[in-house]
Design a protein around this motif. Structure first.
Motif, PDB file in Angstrom:
ATOM      1  N   THR A  79       0.824  -1.202   0.000  1.00 48.50           N
ATOM      2  CA  THR A  79       0.000   0.000   0.000  1.00 48.50           C
ATOM      3  C   THR A  79       0.863   1.259   0.000  1.00 48.50           C
ATOM      4  O   THR A  79       0.575   2.217  -0.719  1.00 48.50           O
ATOM      5  CB  THR A  79      -0.941   0.011   1.221  1.00 48.50           C
ATOM      6  OG1 THR A  79      -1.723  -1.175   1.188  1.00 48.50           O
ATOM      7  CG2 THR A  79      -1.864   1.204   1.204  1.00 48.50           C
ATOM      8  N   GLN A 103       2.246   1.735  -3.506  1.00 47.65           N
ATOM      9  CA  GLN A 103       1.226   2.176  -4.455  1.00 47.65           C
ATOM     10  C   GLN A 103       0.816   3.620  -4.204  1.00 47.65           C
ATOM     11  O   GLN A 103       0.634   4.391  -5.148  1.00 47.65           O
ATOM     12  CB  GLN A 103       0.010   1.263  -4.380  1.00 47.65           C
ATOM     13  CG  GLN A 103       0.296  -0.107  -4.944  1.00 47.65           C
ATOM     14  CD  GLN A 103      -0.895  -1.024  -4.824  1.00 47.65           C
ATOM     15  OE1 GLN A 103      -1.789  -0.793  -4.011  1.00 47.65           O
ATOM     16  NE2 GLN A 103      -0.925  -2.069  -5.625  1.00 47.65           N
ATOM     17  N   LYS A 104       0.684   4.005  -2.942  1.00 40.96           N
ATOM     18  CA  LYS A 104       0.262   5.366  -2.615  1.00 40.96           C
ATOM     19  C   LYS A 104       1.240   6.399  -3.153  1.00 40.96           C
ATOM     20  O   LYS A 104       0.853   7.463  -3.613  1.00 40.96           O
ATOM     21  CB  LYS A 104       0.105   5.537  -1.112  1.00 40.96           C
ATOM     22  CG  LYS A 104      -0.403   6.932  -0.735  1.00 40.96           C
ATOM     23  CD  LYS A 104      -0.193   7.210   0.728  1.00 40.96           C
ATOM     24  CE  LYS A 104      -0.512   8.632   1.064  1.00 40.96           C
ATOM     25  NZ  LYS A 104       0.466   9.595   0.533  1.00 40.96           N
ATOM     26  N   THR A 105       2.526   6.081  -3.115  1.00 44.17           N
ATOM     27  CA  THR A 105       3.518   7.049  -3.577  1.00 44.17           C
ATOM     28  C   THR A 105       3.643   7.083  -5.094  1.00 44.17           C
ATOM     29  O   THR A 105       4.345   7.946  -5.627  1.00 44.17           O
ATOM     30  CB  THR A 105       4.904   6.754  -2.970  1.00 44.17           C
ATOM     31  OG1 THR A 105       5.321   5.451  -3.374  1.00 44.17           O
ATOM     32  CG2 THR A 105       4.872   6.858  -1.458  1.00 44.17           C
ATOM     33  N   VAL A 110      -8.352   6.013  -3.076  1.00 38.03           N
ATOM     34  CA  VAL A 110      -8.152   5.316  -1.804  1.00 38.03           C
ATOM     35  C   VAL A 110      -8.814   3.944  -1.826  1.00 38.03           C
ATOM     36  O   VAL A 110      -8.224   2.946  -1.406  1.00 38.03           O
ATOM     37  CB  VAL A 110      -8.664   6.161  -0.611  1.00 38.03           C
ATOM     38  CG1 VAL A 110      -8.659   5.341   0.672  1.00 38.03           C
ATOM     39  CG2 VAL A 110      -7.817   7.406  -0.444  1.00 38.03           C
ATOM     40  N   LEU A 166      -6.725   1.604  -3.828  1.00 33.44           N
ATOM     41  CA  LEU A 166      -5.556   1.176  -3.056  1.00 33.44           C
ATOM     42  C   LEU A 166      -5.937   0.086  -2.060  1.00 33.44           C
ATOM     43  O   LEU A 166      -5.222  -0.906  -1.893  1.00 33.44           O
ATOM     44  CB  LEU A 166      -4.931   2.358  -2.313  1.00 33.44           C
ATOM     45  CG  LEU A 166      -4.184   3.377  -3.155  1.00 33.44           C
ATOM     46  CD1 LEU A 166      -3.797   4.577  -2.308  1.00 33.44           C
ATOM     47  CD2 LEU A 166      -2.964   2.759  -3.800  1.00 33.44           C
TER      48      LEU A 166
END
Length: 144
Positions: free
Chosen positions: A44, A47-49, A64, A67
């Motif tokens: 996570t 992926q968020k970055t 969100v 994700l």
């Protein structure tokens, strides 16, 4: 030889040192992107970055939830020591700016919203939820 399994990996010893599994999903640790908490957290965070910055609040909510999809656990993939399923029962997020709570459940993937503020007066007046039926108490959790 270790095997991939829906159940949990059992503890083992390395010489005199007892090695315990990370928790639920440890039977999948040999799969790339398994279901242990550390594997899911790292996935996570990565992926968020790497997703594009959302342009508005709707894009942010959708990003969100996408994700969270990538690390949710489907029913049947992880079996607990009590022979029950460990799975992602719901996914939720809160927009702290607008006090909106977004969620969806395992059985209904449609995103639902609950707002704690009057929709048109975000900074003025919260919605009264009434009295709490029981007081909120914080207690020290005993060590195992």
């Amino acid at each position: 030889m270790p095997q991939i399994e829906a159940g949990n990996a059992s503890e083992t010893y390395w010489g005199n040192i007892q090695l315990k599994p990370f928790g639920q999903g440890a039977g999948t640790r040999l799969l790339p992107g398994g279901y242990t908490s550390p594997e899911r957290f790292v996935k996570t965070a990565y992926q968020k970055t790497h997703i594009p910055l959302p342009k508005n609040r709707i894009e942010a909510v959708m990003a969100v939830f996408h994700l969270m999809e990538s690390v949710s656990i489907p029913k049947g993939v992880i079996i607990t020591e009590r022979n029950t399923y460990d799975y992602t029962q719901y996914a939720a997020l809160m927009n702290t700016h607008t006090c909106e709570y977004f969620f969806r459940t395992y059985d209904n993937s449609q995103i639902a919203t609950a707002s704690l503020w009057d929709r048109y007066e975000y900074s003025v007046r919260p919605i009264c939820l009434g009295k709490l039926n029981r007081p909120v108490v914080f207690e020290k959790v005993p060590n195992p």
